[in-house]
Motif scaffolding. Sequence first.
Motif, PDB file in Angstrom:
ATOM      1  N   SER A  31       0.927  -1.313   0.121  1.00 30.44           N
ATOM      2  CA  SER A  31      -0.056  -0.054   0.085  1.00 30.44           C
ATOM      3  C   SER A  31       0.849   1.384   0.077  1.00 30.44           C
ATOM      4  O   SER A  31       1.956   1.167   0.416  1.00 30.44           O
ATOM      5  N   LYS A  32       0.414   2.411  -0.198  1.00 33.42           N
ATOM      6  CA  LYS A  32       0.846   3.657  -0.412  1.00 33.42           C
ATOM      7  C   LYS A  32       1.445   3.997   1.163  1.00 33.42           C
ATOM      8  O   LYS A  32       0.804   3.714   1.787  1.00 33.42           O
ATOM      9  N   GLY A  33       2.755   4.243   1.080  1.00 31.50           N
ATOM     10  CA  GLY A  33       3.195   4.739   2.259  1.00 31.50           C
ATOM     11  C   GLY A  33       4.065   3.690   2.950  1.00 31.50           C
ATOM     12  O   GLY A  33       4.860   3.975   3.850  1.00 31.50           O
ATOM     13  N   ASP A  34       3.967   2.370   2.475  1.00 35.04           N
ATOM     14  CA  ASP A  34       4.343   1.199   3.379  1.00 35.04           C
ATOM     15  C   ASP A  34       6.165   1.299   2.764  1.00 35.04           C
ATOM     16  O   ASP A  34       6.556   1.880   2.100  1.00 35.04           O
ATOM     17  N   PHE A  35       6.749   0.860   3.896  1.00 31.89           N
ATOM     18  CA  PHE A  35       8.251   0.407   3.855  1.00 31.89           C
ATOM     19  C   PHE A  35       8.345  -1.033   3.229  1.00 31.89           C
ATOM     20  O   PHE A  35       7.797  -1.852   3.712  1.00 31.89           O
ATOM     21  N   VAL A  36       9.006  -1.150   2.246  1.00 33.87           N
ATOM     22  CA  VAL A  36       8.992  -2.405   1.543  1.00 33.87           C
ATOM     23  C   VAL A  36      10.382  -2.918   1.318  1.00 33.87           C
ATOM     24  O   VAL A  36      11.285  -2.180   0.912  1.00 33.87           O
ATOM     25  N   LEU A  37      10.726  -3.966   2.165  1.00 32.83           N
ATOM     26  CA  LEU A  37      12.257  -4.672   2.327  1.00 32.83           C
ATOM     27  C   LEU A  37      12.434  -5.752   1.272  1.00 32.83           C
ATOM     28  O   LEU A  37      11.822  -6.696   1.399  1.00 32.83           O
ATOM     29  N   HIS A  38      13.589  -5.652   0.763  1.00 33.10           N
ATOM     30  CA  HIS A  38      14.302  -6.584   0.133  1.00 33.10           C
ATOM     31  C   HIS A  38      15.712  -6.881   0.381  1.00 33.10           C
ATOM     32  O   HIS A  38      16.220  -6.055   0.732  1.00 33.10           O
ATOM     33  N   SER A  77       4.361   0.818   8.877  1.00 33.56           N
ATOM     34  CA  SER A  77       4.181  -0.534   8.184  1.00 33.56           C
ATOM     35  C   SER A  77       5.310  -0.880   7.426  1.00 33.56           C
ATOM     36  O   SER A  77       5.881  -0.356   6.591  1.00 33.56           O
ATOM     37  N   LEU A  78       6.103  -2.291   7.692  1.00 32.25           N
ATOM     38  CA  LEU A  78       6.922  -2.670   7.123  1.00 32.25           C
ATOM     39  C   LEU A  78       6.962  -4.054   6.447  1.00 32.25           C
ATOM     40  O   LEU A  78       6.484  -4.992   7.218  1.00 32.25           O
ATOM     41  N   LEU A  79       6.862  -4.149   5.335  1.00 34.90           N
ATOM     42  CA  LEU A  79       6.588  -5.730   4.541  1.00 34.90           C
ATOM     43  C   LEU A  79       8.154  -6.129   4.082  1.00 34.90           C
ATOM     44  O   LEU A  79       8.758  -5.383   3.332  1.00 34.90           O
ATOM     45  N   ASP A  80       8.282  -7.277   4.434  1.00 41.62           N
ATOM     46  CA  ASP A  80       9.421  -8.206   4.092  1.00 41.62           C
ATOM     47  C   ASP A  80       9.296  -8.820   2.846  1.00 41.62           C
ATOM     48  O   ASP A  80       8.677 -10.055   3.210  1.00 41.62           O
ATOM     49  N   SER A 296      20.854   0.762  12.332  1.00 34.31           N
ATOM     50  CA  SER A 296      20.615   2.145  12.887  1.00 34.31           C
ATOM     51  C   SER A 296      20.304   3.260  11.982  1.00 34.31           C
ATOM     52  O   SER A 296      19.367   4.032  11.949  1.00 34.31           O
ATOM     53  N   LEU A 297      21.219   3.139  10.814  1.00 34.10           N
ATOM     54  CA  LEU A 297      20.852   3.931   9.665  1.00 34.10           C
ATOM     55  C   LEU A 297      19.801   3.751   9.086  1.00 34.10           C
ATOM     56  O   LEU A 297      18.830   4.804   8.505  1.00 34.10           O
ATOM     57  N   VAL A 298      19.366   2.554   8.633  1.00 30.18           N
ATOM     58  CA  VAL A 298      18.090   2.252   8.110  1.00 30.18           C
ATOM     59  C   VAL A 298      16.882   2.600   9.070  1.00 30.18           C
ATOM     60  O   VAL A 298      16.016   3.267   8.377  1.00 30.18           O
ATOM     61  N   ASN A 299      16.905   2.443  10.383  1.00 30.80           N
ATOM     62  CA  ASN A 299      16.011   3.027  11.228  1.00 30.80           C
ATOM     63  C   ASN A 299      15.785   4.369  11.267  1.00 30.80           C
ATOM     64  O   ASN A 299      14.547   4.735  11.507  1.00 30.80           O
ATOM     65  N   GLU A 300      16.708   5.055  10.987  1.00 30.73           N
ATOM     66  CA  GLU A 300      16.488   6.622  11.041  1.00 30.73           C
ATOM     67  C   GLU A 300      15.285   7.028  10.079  1.00 30.73           C
ATOM     68  O   GLU A 300      14.468   7.870  10.270  1.00 30.73           O
ATOM     69  N   TRP A 301      15.324   6.198   8.925  1.00 32.36           N
ATOM     70  CA  TRP A 301      14.391   6.618   7.849  1.00 32.36           C
ATOM     71  C   TRP A 301      13.065   6.118   8.154  1.00 32.36           C
ATOM     72  O   TRP A 301      12.047   6.611   8.060  1.00 32.36           O
ATOM     73  N   LEU A 302      13.019   4.882   8.918  1.00 35.11           N
ATOM     74  CA  LEU A 302      11.711   4.354   9.592  1.00 35.11           C
ATOM     75  C   LEU A 302      11.107   5.243  10.595  1.00 35.11           C
ATOM     76  O   LEU A 302       9.824   5.215  10.903  1.00 35.11           O
ATOM     77  N   MET A 303      11.760   6.376  10.948  1.00 31.38           N
ATOM     78  CA  MET A 303      11.197   7.313  12.039  1.00 31.38           C
ATOM     79  C   MET A 303      10.842   8.479  11.541  1.00 31.38           C
ATOM     80  O   MET A 303      10.272   9.436  12.257  1.00 31.38           O
ATOM     81  N   VAL A 304      11.066   8.890  10.226  1.00 36.26           N
ATOM     82  CA  VAL A 304      10.999  10.050   9.610  1.00 36.26           C
ATOM     83  C   VAL A 304       9.165  10.147   9.313  1.00 36.26           C
ATOM     84  O   VAL A 304       8.833   9.437   8.688  1.00 36.26           O
TER      85      VAL A 304
END
Length: 304
Positions: A31-38, A77-80, A296-304
Amino acid sequence: MIWQGRLDGEELLHHRIFQRVRQETDYDAVSKGDFVLHGFTVDEGVKRNKGREGAKEAPDIIRKNMSNFPVILPDFSLLDFGNISCEGGNLEQAQADLAKKVSKVLLKGARSLVLGGGHEVMYGHYLGVKTAFPEQKVGIINIDAHFDNRMPEQGIGASSGTGFWQVAQEGDIHSLHIGIQRNSNTLKLFDTAHQFGMKYILADELFFENLPSVYQRINDLCESVDVVYLTICMDVFNASIAPGVSASAYNGIFTDAAFMHFYRHILKQEKLVALDVAEVNPLYDIQDRTARLAASLVNEWLMV
């Protein structure tokens, strides 16, 4: 099980990332706004570039070190979607597979997060962004000690060091390279950067008093493009905080106040649609220091 951590409770105020991540295979669930991880479990490009192999083992270790971070945003929301591997040394196919999946994510209005792997992940991730936005200018911010603009060697092909050369062959390149080391790039690579129009900020320029200039150059890049993609090569950092990389940098930069200020400035750019971390090499890491830093660097983006 990779995604696990400290369970303080099931209420939203207690949530950590491992409680909110969803492992997926269906891109229609994005969905729009999700973080999607590969994960990009590939270091064939490092091998071709004569670096220290082992970065392909990093994605799951970075995931493990992300798991326990607290969730800050209520709608997080994080989808892996698991890992992409390299079969039979076919780096080009692995990059194409990544690009196809990333483009699906971005066309859904989601944000793409990729855990490398070697820095050959950059070209595959860029292709995914470009595939999703073919008529738009894609700006690349590369936090790295190296330009990665080598011409591919005959008989070897693309590698972790050729990504920006490959991008430049497709047309105008819009990139800003932050943390470039004079002792890690030959005059030829500096000359190639100038010929391609690759903008850069030397590692020596990354100090607190110079932040206004750094901010301005980041703003200039972001204002000149339509979408922004951020790639972080972990060998930009000093070996004391990032020992587990494919090419250690004993005079690398630190994640001090100056770094965190400009890094968060990048993450706040509304045009930022994709981010990756590359070159974490668990075989040479100490107490997961490099993997923890990448997480930690990745997590900074997840908190914005």
